[in-house]
Scaffold this motif. Structure first.
Motif, mmCIF file in Angstrom:
data_model
loop_
_atom_site.group_PDB
_atom_site.id
_atom_site.type_symbol
_atom_site.label_atom_id
_atom_site.label_comp_id
_atom_site.label_asym_id
_atom_site.label_seq_id
_atom_site.Cartn_x
_atom_site.Cartn_y
_atom_site.Cartn_z
ATOM 1 N N SER A 26 0.828 -1.211 0.000
ATOM 2 C CA SER A 26 0.000 0.000 0.000
ATOM 3 C C SER A 26 0.861 1.259 0.000
ATOM 4 C CB SER A 26 -0.932 0.023 1.218
ATOM 5 O OG SER A 26 -1.901 -0.975 1.114
ATOM 6 N N TRP B 285 -8.144 9.458 -2.080
ATOM 7 C CA TRP B 285 -8.799 8.910 -0.888
ATOM 8 C C TRP B 285 -8.880 7.394 -0.963
ATOM 9 C CZ3 TRP B 285 -7.558 11.821 2.480
ATOM 10 C CH2 TRP B 285 -7.685 13.201 2.387
ATOM 11 N N ASP B 286 -9.019 6.844 -2.152
ATOM 12 C CA ASP B 286 -8.970 5.380 -2.278
ATOM 13 C C ASP B 286 -7.611 4.865 -1.823
ATOM 14 O OD1 ASP B 286 -11.555 5.170 -3.207
ATOM 15 O OD2 ASP B 286 -10.979 5.016 -5.323
ATOM 16 N N ARG C 77 -7.335 5.327 1.959
ATOM 17 C CA ARG C 77 -8.209 4.354 2.626
ATOM 18 C C ARG C 77 -7.567 2.965 2.597
ATOM 19 N NH1 ARG C 77 -12.293 4.941 -0.364
ATOM 20 N NH2 ARG C 77 -13.011 6.820 0.644
ATOM 21 N N ASN C 78 -6.977 2.579 1.454
ATOM 22 C CA ASN C 78 -6.300 1.282 1.372
ATOM 23 C C ASN C 78 -5.143 1.211 2.358
ATOM 24 O OD1 ASN C 78 -8.024 0.450 -0.640
ATOM 25 N ND2 ASN C 78 -6.613 0.914 -2.306
ATOM 26 N N SER D 181 -4.791 3.020 5.109
ATOM 27 C CA SER D 181 -5.363 3.021 6.447
ATOM 28 C C SER D 181 -5.892 1.635 6.813
ATOM 29 C CB SER D 181 -6.498 4.045 6.503
ATOM 30 O OG SER D 181 -7.197 3.953 7.714
ATOM 31 N N ASN D 182 -6.573 0.984 5.884
ATOM 32 C CA ASN D 182 -7.099 -0.350 6.151
ATOM 33 C C ASN D 182 -5.980 -1.359 6.375
ATOM 34 O OD1 ASN D 182 -9.749 0.519 5.988
ATOM 35 N ND2 ASN D 182 -10.002 -0.106 3.869
ATOM 36 N N THR E 69 -4.487 -0.635 9.810
ATOM 37 C CA THR E 69 -5.468 -0.939 10.848
ATOM 38 C C THR E 69 -5.531 -2.446 11.073
ATOM 39 O OG1 THR E 69 -6.773 1.035 10.345
ATOM 40 C CG2 THR E 69 -7.892 -0.722 11.527
ATOM 41 N N ARG F 105 -12.801 2.012 11.397
ATOM 42 C CA ARG F 105 -12.170 2.407 10.131
ATOM 43 C C ARG F 105 -12.770 3.706 9.616
ATOM 44 N NH1 ARG F 105 -10.768 -3.265 7.046
ATOM 45 N NH2 ARG F 105 -9.385 -3.952 8.696
ATOM 46 N N ASP F 106 -14.072 3.886 9.847
ATOM 47 C CA ASP F 106 -14.711 5.139 9.426
ATOM 48 C C ASP F 106 -14.159 6.327 10.205
ATOM 49 O OD1 ASP F 106 -16.289 3.915 7.508
ATOM 50 O OD2 ASP F 106 -18.065 3.798 8.792
ATOM 51 N N SER G 80 -10.765 7.047 8.760
ATOM 52 C CA SER G 80 -10.864 7.667 7.429
ATOM 53 C C SER G 80 -11.299 9.123 7.516
ATOM 54 C CB SER G 80 -11.839 6.889 6.543
ATOM 55 O OG SER G 80 -11.316 5.637 6.211
ATOM 56 N N LYS H 42 -9.052 12.338 6.349
ATOM 57 C CA LYS H 42 -9.563 13.299 5.379
ATOM 58 C C LYS H 42 -9.543 14.714 5.966
ATOM 59 C CE LYS H 42 -12.958 13.905 1.830
ATOM 60 N NZ LYS H 42 -13.992 13.269 1.049
#
Length: 179
Positions: free
Chosen positions: A52, A93-94, A97-98, A100-101, A104, A152-153, A156, A160
């Motif tokens: 990532s 952001w994709d 997010r990847n 971050s996921n 996490t 995760r939200d 995110s 952001k």
């Protein structure tokens, strides 16, 4: 200097692992190596995070290198991040997010899909080598619903806000610790 520049500089500093004042692919990938070391696991265990981060370099950081020297300096980072956020929000952001996921999932030791205060603090301390207290304070600001976990939200939204908000009171400003 405005708030977004302060946050972008902080972000630059946490990725500049060799402290040379410029980002290279090796700096960005070193985040996964530091995490593996802090978790006491083999580098292969963090391959998803490393992939990532490599993708983030290839699609975001690498394109910031305006003078073609193979590195991104602080000014290039600021200017490009600002332009990229405006022109290409969905793709960036994709990628974020990847990323971050991926981290996490690595930090979620109990497998509940969320990060506890200890998991978050250990994870970010391991990745960025800032004092644990920095992330302990950040956790309190980022835990929007006060349940003692970061979803995760929540992560995110915080990321952001960190990279886009000019609101001094935005919780996401605390992502890398107090400004």
């Amino acid at each position: 200097m405005n708030l977004l520049d302060i946050k972008l500089d902080r972000s630059f500093d946490v990725f500049d692992s060799d402290r040379k004042g410029q980002l290279q692919r090796s700096d960005v990938l070193a985040v996964s190596d530091r995490l593996a070391e802090s978790l006491g696991v083999a580098p292969d265990s963090v391959a998803g995070l490393r992939d990532s981060l490599g993708g983030l370099w290839d699609t975001v950081f690498h394109t910031m290198d305006r003078n073609g020297d193979g590195a991104v300096d602080r000014q290039e980072h600021r200017a490009a991040f600002r332009a990229r956020i405006v022109s290409d929000q969905n793709r960036i952001w994709d990628r974020i997010r990847n990323l971050s996921n991926a981290w996490t999932a690595l930090g979620d030791r109990d497998g509940d899909g969320m990060l506890s205060r200890d998991e978050y603090t250990s994870l970010l301390h391991g990745m960025f080598r800032l004092p644990r207290q920095t992330f302990d304070e950040a956790f309190s600001a980022l835990d929007r619903d006060g349940d003692g976990q970061l979803s995760r939200d929540e992560i995110s939204v915080a990321m952001k806000e960190y990279y886009t908000s000019q609101d001094h009171a935005a919780r996401g400003n605390q992502f890398f610790g107090r400004l």
